[in-house]
Scaffold this active site. Sequence first.
Site, PDB file in Angstrom:
ATOM      1  N   ASP A 141       0.921  -1.343   0.098  1.00 37.02           N
ATOM      2  CA  ASP A 141       0.079  -0.051  -0.107  1.00 37.02           C
ATOM      3  C   ASP A 141       0.874   1.329   0.030  1.00 37.02           C
ATOM      4  O   ASP A 141       2.131   1.179   0.226  1.00 37.02           O
ATOM      5  CB  ASP A 141      -0.910  -0.067   1.295  1.00 37.02           C
ATOM      6  CG  ASP A 141      -2.245   0.459   0.867  1.00 37.02           C
ATOM      7  OD1 ASP A 141      -2.448   1.383   0.023  1.00 37.02           O
ATOM      8  OD2 ASP A 141      -3.207   0.174   1.453  1.00 37.02           O
ATOM      9  N   ASP A 168     -10.327   2.668  -3.661  1.00 40.26           N
ATOM     10  CA  ASP A 168     -10.825   1.418  -3.075  1.00 40.26           C
ATOM     11  C   ASP A 168     -12.525   1.274  -3.531  1.00 40.26           C
ATOM     12  O   ASP A 168     -13.154   1.876  -3.464  1.00 40.26           O
ATOM     13  CB  ASP A 168     -10.866   1.166  -1.518  1.00 40.26           C
ATOM     14  CG  ASP A 168      -9.511   1.154  -0.788  1.00 40.26           C
ATOM     15  OD1 ASP A 168      -8.750   1.152  -1.664  1.00 40.26           O
ATOM     16  OD2 ASP A 168      -9.519   0.949   0.204  1.00 40.26           O
TER      17      ASP A 168
END
Length: 425
Positions: A174, A235
């Site tokens: 990430d 997301d």
Amino acid sequence: MTGTMNLRSRAQLLGCVLGLRSLALVLWGIPGARALDNGLAMTPTMGWLHWERFMCNTDCEEDPDSCVSEKLFMQMADLMDSEGWRDVGYEYLCIDDCWMAPQRDSKGRLQADPKRFPGGIRRLADYVHGKGLKLGIYADVGKLTCAGFPGSYGYYDIDAKTFADWGVDLLKFDGCHFDTLVDLADGYKYMSLALNRTGRSIVYSCEWPLYMMPFRKPNYTEVREYCNHWRNFADIYDAWQSVKSVLDWTSSNQEKIVDAAGPGGWNDPDMLVIGNFGLSWDQQITQMALWAIMAAPLFMSNDLRQISPQAKALLQDKDVIAINQDPLGKQGYRLRKEDNIEVWERPLSDFAWAVAMVNLQEIGGPRFHTISLASLGGGLACLPACLITELLPVKGKLGFYEWTSSLKLRINPTGTVLLRLDRTN
């Protein structure tokens, strides 16, 4: 005389198009940007990822069946083995954020939360491998993960070696809590090299373009050299608006991203939320069909213990998975949009094509849409004729069609009709 001239003109046109078809084959064979040289992800990666469904639930006392824990992943591994998921290609069982203890150990190594993962990641990896599956794990390029656990900044070599020692097979890396764009880019590059230095085959899943994009245009040639797949957009959520936003962004940016995809490196539009709560049946069909067209990594985020037979059958549809996994490795694209109907297409091996027609209208009932077969695949998809098979929503052969034919189909609101066109001589 007129008939002879028409026949001659048609023959000349056919010869011209056949020449174009040969040229297309040559062009499709030309490799794109150089891929990460680890021999992995030659087709889009498939598996299960906990984040969208289970998020950062660490309360195993209040919610023991849905907290991020060793128990959850072992249960999912059991089901991926026994319920046919592994057999159709879903082989990676992936941990996302919130698996870690709040601090590193005395040697600077990441460690799993001891209460939620009492056997540690090594034991979980052994269990997953014993089911014929592979284990994915999560870390962050910055000083902290997005949920506030220890990040990998300053520890790239240690973390890569730790993951390899544990038997990890995939790393989702990430991009939260980085200081500068240089740190972001250098961190993603360094971790790629560090993983390769371990000597273990570890798929490298990046979020580099997603975090770079607000500040600078990503260099996809460079991203592809270091990553096996990469996120470009926010997301995904268990909602039609979210799925639609991913498709809108992808089609609006397809000229920048489609050519970057290919064996060894893929654009990742994020998780499949099929089998959850937010999508209608037609919307679940749309996500499955378009993720296949986009050559997307297929990471389910759902509860395999509670999934409906209908959603399971969709996710395990071998014909749709075959489109996603097609060895030609070309990402599809939106061909056109008119009156809230989108037509997407994807070239496949053996001169076949996948075509998806999406009805984006959210009012009223099903709509009919007619397509000219000569307009598909640059005129090559059905030349001189093709067998058309409907894969979704209802499987069945539609029959043989000539290049000059049209096809009329009925599409439900927010639904998709997915076709496969196989050329015939």
